[in-house]
Design a protein around this motif. Structure first.
Motif, PDB file in Angstrom:
ATOM      1  N   PHE A 131     -35.636  28.056  -2.724  1.00 62.09           N
ATOM      2  CA  PHE A 131     -34.325  27.499  -3.057  1.00 62.09           C
ATOM      3  C   PHE A 131     -33.288  28.614  -2.939  1.00 62.09           C
ATOM      4  O   PHE A 131     -33.631  29.798  -2.919  1.00 62.09           O
ATOM      5  CB  PHE A 131     -34.325  26.931  -4.481  1.00 62.09           C
ATOM      6  N   ARG A 132     -32.002  28.219  -2.835  1.00 61.28           N
ATOM      7  CA  ARG A 132     -30.982  29.248  -2.788  1.00 61.28           C
ATOM      8  C   ARG A 132     -30.731  29.762  -4.203  1.00 61.28           C
ATOM      9  O   ARG A 132     -29.913  29.248  -4.949  1.00 61.28           O
ATOM     10  CB  ARG A 132     -29.687  28.768  -2.152  1.00 61.28           C
ATOM     11  N   THR A 133     -31.487  30.768  -4.564  1.00 60.51           N
ATOM     12  CA  THR A 133     -31.426  31.378  -5.886  1.00 60.51           C
ATOM     13  C   THR A 133     -31.305  32.889  -5.730  1.00 60.51           C
ATOM     14  O   THR A 133     -31.643  33.453  -4.688  1.00 60.51           O
ATOM     15  CB  THR A 133     -32.697  31.064  -6.697  1.00 60.51           C
ATOM     16  N   LEU A 134     -30.851  33.536  -6.779  1.00 64.79           N
ATOM     17  CA  LEU A 134     -30.834  34.997  -6.823  1.00 64.79           C
ATOM     18  C   LEU A 134     -32.075  35.542  -7.499  1.00 64.79           C
ATOM     19  O   LEU A 134     -32.361  36.742  -7.422  1.00 64.79           O
ATOM     20  CB  LEU A 134     -29.580  35.486  -7.554  1.00 64.79           C
ATOM     21  N   ALA A 135     -32.815  34.677  -8.183  1.00 63.68           N
ATOM     22  CA  ALA A 135     -34.052  35.065  -8.854  1.00 63.68           C
ATOM     23  C   ALA A 135     -34.975  33.855  -8.883  1.00 63.68           C
ATOM     24  O   ALA A 135     -34.528  32.713  -8.785  1.00 63.68           O
ATOM     25  CB  ALA A 135     -33.778  35.561 -10.276  1.00 63.68           C
ATOM     26  N   THR A 136     -36.267  34.098  -8.998  1.00 66.69           N
ATOM     27  CA  THR A 136     -37.253  33.027  -9.064  1.00 66.69           C
ATOM     28  C   THR A 136     -38.139  33.260 -10.276  1.00 66.69           C
ATOM     29  O   THR A 136     -38.808  34.291 -10.378  1.00 66.69           O
ATOM     30  CB  THR A 136     -38.091  32.961  -7.770  1.00 66.69           C
ATOM     31  N   ASN A 137     -38.085  32.334 -11.244  1.00 67.09           N
ATOM     32  CA  ASN A 137     -38.837  32.472 -12.488  1.00 67.09           C
ATOM     33  C   ASN A 137     -38.580  33.815 -13.162  1.00 67.09           C
ATOM     34  O   ASN A 137     -39.490  34.451 -13.687  1.00 67.09           O
ATOM     35  CB  ASN A 137     -40.333  32.267 -12.233  1.00 67.09           C
ATOM     36  N   GLY A 138     -37.328  34.265 -13.115  1.00 68.05           N
ATOM     37  CA  GLY A 138     -36.947  35.509 -13.772  1.00 68.05           C
ATOM     38  C   GLY A 138     -37.158  36.758 -12.949  1.00 68.05           C
ATOM     39  O   GLY A 138     -36.822  37.851 -13.403  1.00 68.05           O
ATOM     40  N   ILE A 139     -37.702  36.627 -11.752  1.00 74.48           N
ATOM     41  CA  ILE A 139     -37.931  37.778 -10.865  1.00 74.48           C
ATOM     42  C   ILE A 139     -36.786  37.834  -9.846  1.00 74.48           C
ATOM     43  O   ILE A 139     -36.593  36.906  -9.069  1.00 74.48           O
ATOM     44  CB  ILE A 139     -39.282  37.667 -10.136  1.00 74.48           C
ATOM     45  N   ASP A 140     -36.034  38.923  -9.849  1.00 71.10           N
ATOM     46  CA  ASP A 140     -34.887  39.053  -8.957  1.00 71.10           C
ATOM     47  C   ASP A 140     -35.344  39.112  -7.502  1.00 71.10           C
ATOM     48  O   ASP A 140     -36.324  39.780  -7.161  1.00 71.10           O
ATOM     49  CB  ASP A 140     -34.090  40.314  -9.285  1.00 71.10           C
ATOM     50  N   LYS A 141     -34.590  38.423  -6.640  1.00 67.32           N
ATOM     51  CA  LYS A 141     -34.860  38.462  -5.207  1.00 67.32           C
ATOM     52  C   LYS A 141     -34.091  39.614  -4.550  1.00 67.32           C
ATOM     53  O   LYS A 141     -33.126  40.129  -5.119  1.00 67.32           O
ATOM     54  CB  LYS A 141     -34.440  37.135  -4.569  1.00 67.32           C
ATOM     55  N   PRO A 142     -34.479  39.995  -3.332  1.00 68.65           N
ATOM     56  CA  PRO A 142     -33.773  41.099  -2.661  1.00 68.65           C
ATOM     57  C   PRO A 142     -32.271  40.896  -2.549  1.00 68.65           C
ATOM     58  O   PRO A 142     -31.507  41.858  -2.635  1.00 68.65           O
ATOM     59  CB  PRO A 142     -34.450  41.160  -1.290  1.00 68.65           C
ATOM     60  N   VAL A 143     -31.797  39.649  -2.369  1.00 68.25           N
ATOM     61  CA  VAL A 143     -30.358  39.429  -2.198  1.00 68.25           C
ATOM     62  C   VAL A 143     -29.587  39.861  -3.431  1.00 68.25           C
ATOM     63  O   VAL A 143     -28.438  40.322  -3.319  1.00 68.25           O
ATOM     64  CB  VAL A 143     -30.063  37.950  -1.851  1.00 68.25           C
ATOM     65  N   THR A 193     -21.049  32.719  -3.871  1.00 66.52           N
ATOM     66  CA  THR A 193     -22.260  32.074  -3.383  1.00 66.52           C
ATOM     67  C   THR A 193     -22.551  30.874  -4.260  1.00 66.52           C
ATOM     68  O   THR A 193     -22.333  30.908  -5.476  1.00 66.52           O
ATOM     69  CB  THR A 193     -23.460  33.035  -3.377  1.00 66.52           C
ATOM     70  N   TRP A 194     -23.012  29.799  -3.638  1.00 69.67           N
ATOM     71  CA  TRP A 194     -23.347  28.570  -4.366  1.00 69.67           C
ATOM     72  C   TRP A 194     -24.848  28.604  -4.630  1.00 69.67           C
ATOM     73  O   TRP A 194     -25.646  28.028  -3.905  1.00 69.67           O
ATOM     74  CB  TRP A 194     -22.930  27.371  -3.525  1.00 69.67           C
ATOM     75  N   ALA A 195     -25.240  29.336  -5.672  1.00 65.97           N
ATOM     76  CA  ALA A 195     -26.655  29.516  -5.996  1.00 65.97           C
ATOM     77  C   ALA A 195     -26.922  28.995  -7.404  1.00 65.97           C
ATOM     78  O   ALA A 195     -26.038  29.011  -8.257  1.00 65.97           O
ATOM     79  CB  ALA A 195     -27.051  30.987  -5.889  1.00 65.97           C
ATOM     80  N   PHE A 196     -28.155  28.563  -7.639  1.00 65.81           N
ATOM     81  CA  PHE A 196     -28.523  27.933  -8.908  1.00 65.81           C
ATOM     82  C   PHE A 196     -29.747  28.627  -9.503  1.00 65.81           C
ATOM     83  O   PHE A 196     -30.149  29.702  -9.073  1.00 65.81           O
ATOM     84  CB  PHE A 196     -28.795  26.438  -8.688  1.00 65.81           C
ATOM     85  N   GLU A 197     -30.369  27.986 -10.491  1.00 62.74           N
ATOM     86  CA  GLU A 197     -31.540  28.559 -11.147  1.00 62.74           C
ATOM     87  C   GLU A 197     -32.827  27.815 -10.804  1.00 62.74           C
ATOM     88  O   GLU A 197     -33.863  28.425 -10.601  1.00 62.74           O
ATOM     89  CB  GLU A 197     -31.327  28.585 -12.667  1.00 62.74           C
ATOM     90  N   PHE A 198     -32.801  26.482 -10.764  1.00 68.88           N
ATOM     91  CA  PHE A 198     -33.982  25.686 -10.430  1.00 68.88           C
ATOM     92  C   PHE A 198     -35.184  26.055 -11.299  1.00 68.88           C
ATOM     93  O   PHE A 198     -36.224  26.497 -10.807  1.00 68.88           O
ATOM     94  CB  PHE A 198     -34.323  25.829  -8.942  1.00 68.88           C
ATOM     95  N   GLU A 199     -35.023  25.881 -12.600  1.00 66.27           N
ATOM     96  CA  GLU A 199     -36.098  26.191 -13.528  1.00 66.27           C
ATOM     97  C   GLU A 199     -37.306  25.294 -13.267  1.00 66.27           C
ATOM     98  O   GLU A 199     -37.184  24.152 -12.834  1.00 66.27           O
ATOM     99  CB  GLU A 199     -35.644  26.006 -14.984  1.00 66.27           C
ATOM    100  N   GLY A 200     -38.486  25.829 -13.557  1.00 67.88           N
ATOM    101  CA  GLY A 200     -39.714  25.050 -13.458  1.00 67.88           C
ATOM    102  C   GLY A 200     -40.230  24.856 -12.047  1.00 67.88           C
ATOM    103  O   GLY A 200     -41.184  24.105 -11.832  1.00 67.88           O
ATOM    104  N   GLN A 201     -39.635  25.526 -11.056  1.00 65.71           N
ATOM    105  CA  GLN A 201     -40.099  25.414  -9.675  1.00 65.71           C
ATOM    106  C   GLN A 201     -41.099  26.523  -9.361  1.00 65.71           C
ATOM    107  O   GLN A 201     -41.154  27.547 -10.050  1.00 65.71           O
ATOM    108  CB  GLN A 201     -38.911  25.495  -8.725  1.00 65.71           C
ATOM    109  N   PRO A 202     -41.909  26.361  -8.314  1.00 67.30           N
ATOM    110  CA  PRO A 202     -42.870  27.408  -7.956  1.00 67.30           C
ATOM    111  C   PRO A 202     -42.178  28.739  -7.637  1.00 67.30           C
ATOM    112  O   PRO A 202     -41.009  28.775  -7.247  1.00 67.30           O
ATOM    113  CB  PRO A 202     -43.568  26.834  -6.714  1.00 67.30           C
TER     114      PRO A 202
END
Length: 335
Positions: A166-178, A152-161
């Motif tokens: 975004f195509r991420t596996l986590a958001t601000n350190g919180i894991d997403k369902p995927v 998967t082509w996923a990134f981190e995108f730090e500092g975003q809401p």
């Protein structure tokens, strides 16, 4: 490279989806060059090639205010790439890696700007990925392709809401369902075993028109003293639907597998899902320490029930599960 490190494996070309004529032509031209083109390094014909890479992408859209996934497009990319590789006798058995395998092509496009990407926050993403993985294997079987891996082509995108889509596996350190789907897949050890299901969408139908009616299907592996079954209830259209009852019949168990431990893991609206927990808090962009701890706990892979001991009869056992729409379940039997 190979003079310096003879064991190095070199491949390519990581082209975009071969379902488009331009990308298909580039992949074919690359393989022709590696097969018999002029090697500008040594003047000989052809170039060493250890593996082949290309991308496979879906095409989600918004229809009547709802997300509709485009799984047919991603499957077509996979199939056309397999066929191009198989057309070269010299390379047809080389390992193939889908170097970008995703529901669409723009990791940096947030759902706030591109609403079709809102699938990334909830359970639609893991359910879609499970369906794709099963059908990538089936396509490889049909086309006699040597699929070696998918990325998967996923990134981190730090500092975003939080949950900005975004195509991420986590958001601000919180894991997403995927991410919990990948945890499930990591727990599935062994070799693939045959599954049969009267309620799955056939691969050829999926290639032609996607998943317009719910796909209820499974992927299973087995090893010594363990069977793992991943099952799902998926539809391209992101609408609330009725849950479906599934009866799993596992046959061919060893004679000594009479008493088995059953563990069930689930990704749905109520399990392994930080997205619904965050929304229930009022969607805070500055969660308190207590809220953050709750989100962390909700983001982990959860069991839907406590482990239980079950018995087999005549080397067979049955498990009944209820799957909501856009959910994935992992059942593991060990003895």
């Amino acid at each position: 490279m190979k003079r310096a490190l003879p064991s190095a494996r070199i491949g390519g070309p990581a082209t975009t989806g071969p379902a488009s004529p331009q990308a298909a032509a580039f992949l074919r031209h690359f393989l022709e060059h590696c097969d018999h083109g002029t090697n500008f390094g040594n003047g000989n014909a052809g170039a060493p090639l250890d593996f082949i890479t290309y991308h496979a992408k879906g095409r989600p859209s918004v229809v009547d205010g709802r997300v509709r996934m485009g799984i047919a497009k991603q499957l077509q990319d996979v199939r056309e790439g397999f066929r191009i590789v198989r057309s070269f006798a010299k390379f047809r058995d080389l390992p193939i890696i889908l170097s970008e395998s995703d529901p669409e092509g723009c990791a940096a496009c947030s759902a706030r700007v591109y609403p079709q990407n809102s699938y990334r926050n909830g359970t639609l993403y893991p359910a879609y990925t499970a369906v794709m993985l099963k059908n990538i294997f089936e396509l490889a079987d049909r086309e006699q392709a040597n699929i070696d891996g998918t990325l998967t082509w996923a990134f981190e995108f730090e500092g975003q809401p939080y949950f900005d889509g975004f195509r991420t596996l986590a958001t601000n350190g919180i894991d997403k369902p995927v991410l919990n789907l990948f945890r499930m897949l990591g727990m599935m050890q062994g070799s693939r075993v045959k599954t049969e299901n009267s309620r799955r969408i056939p691969l050829l139908s999926m290639l032609a028109e996607g998943v317009q009616k719910p796909d209820v299907d499974s992927l299973a592996v087995a090893r010594d003293r363990e069977v793992s079954v991943l099952t799902w209830h998926y539809c391209d259209e992101d609408v609330v639907g009725v849950a479906t009852k599934v009866r799993l019949v596992i046959s061919g168990l060893p004679k000594n597998a009479k008493r088995l431990l059953l563990r069930q893991y689930r990704i749905d609206e109520d399990h392994s899902n930080s997205w619904t927990t965050w929304k229930s808090m009022g969607s805070p962009q500055s969660p308190s320490p207590e809220q953050y701890a709750t989100l962390e706990a909700a983001s982990q892979l959860h069991q839907s029930d406590s482990p239980i001991w079950v018995s087999s009869k005549n080397r067979e056992m049955t498990v009944d599960v209820t799957l909501p729409r856009q959910s994935v379940s992992l059942l593991q039997l060990s003895w």
